[in-house]
Design a protein around this motif. Structure first.
Motif: not given
Length: 124
Positions: A12-19, A67-71
Motif C-alpha cells: 500500500v502507498q504511504s497514507g493508505g489503509s489496510l485491514r 491510526r490503528f484500531t483493534i477489534s
C-alpha cells in the motif's frame, strides 16, 4: 490449542489503509485476549495493539495510537487490525497472538499461540 491464521496484508502507498484479519479455530476464541505484533527486518518483534476477551478494553503502542484500531468479533472467531494513515515505518510482518488471562498485554511471553504472519509493505 488455538490455531490462528492472518490475512489482509499487502502493498500500500504511504497514507493508505489496510485491514488485517486473524481467524481463530480450535478452542473457544472468546476465552483469549488477543494481540497484534509486528517484526521488521533486523528488528525485534514489537507489540502493536491488544484487546481483552470481551473486546471492551484495548491498548496500543504509542507509534500506532490514533491510526490503528483493534477489534474482535467473537461470533466469527476473528480479530481485526484496521490500519489507517500508514507510513513506510509500518512495513513489517504482522502477527496475531492469543494470550492467557482476561486482558491483553504487551509482553510477548504472555502469548501462547501465534499465527504465521502476514506481510505489510508501505511504499513512500
Amino acid at each position: 490449542q488455538v490455531q490462528l491464521v492472518e490475512s489482509g496484508g499487502g502493498l500500500v502507498q504511504s497514507g493508505g489503509s489496510l485491514r488485517l484479519s486473524c481467524a481463530g479455530s480450535g478452542r473457544t476464541f472468546s476465552n483469549y485476549p488477543m494481540g497484534w505484533f509486528r517484526q521488521a527486518p533486523g528488528k525485534e518483534r514489537e507489540f502493536v495493539a491488544g484487546i481483552s476477551r470481551s473486546g471492551g478494553v484495548t491498548s496500543y503502542a504509542d507509534s500506532v495510537k490514533g491510526r490503528f484500531t483493534i477489534s474482535r468479533d467473537n461470533a466469527k472467531n476473528t480479530a481485526y487490525l484496521q490500519m489507517n494513515s500508514l507510513k513506510p515505518e509500518d512495513t513489517a510482518v504482522y502477527y496475531c497472538a492469543a494470550a492467557r488471562g482476561v486482558f491483553s498485554t504487551s509482553i510477548i511471553s504472555e502469548y501462547d499461540y501465534w499465527g504465521q504472519g502476514t506481510q505489510v509493505t508501505v511504499s513512500s
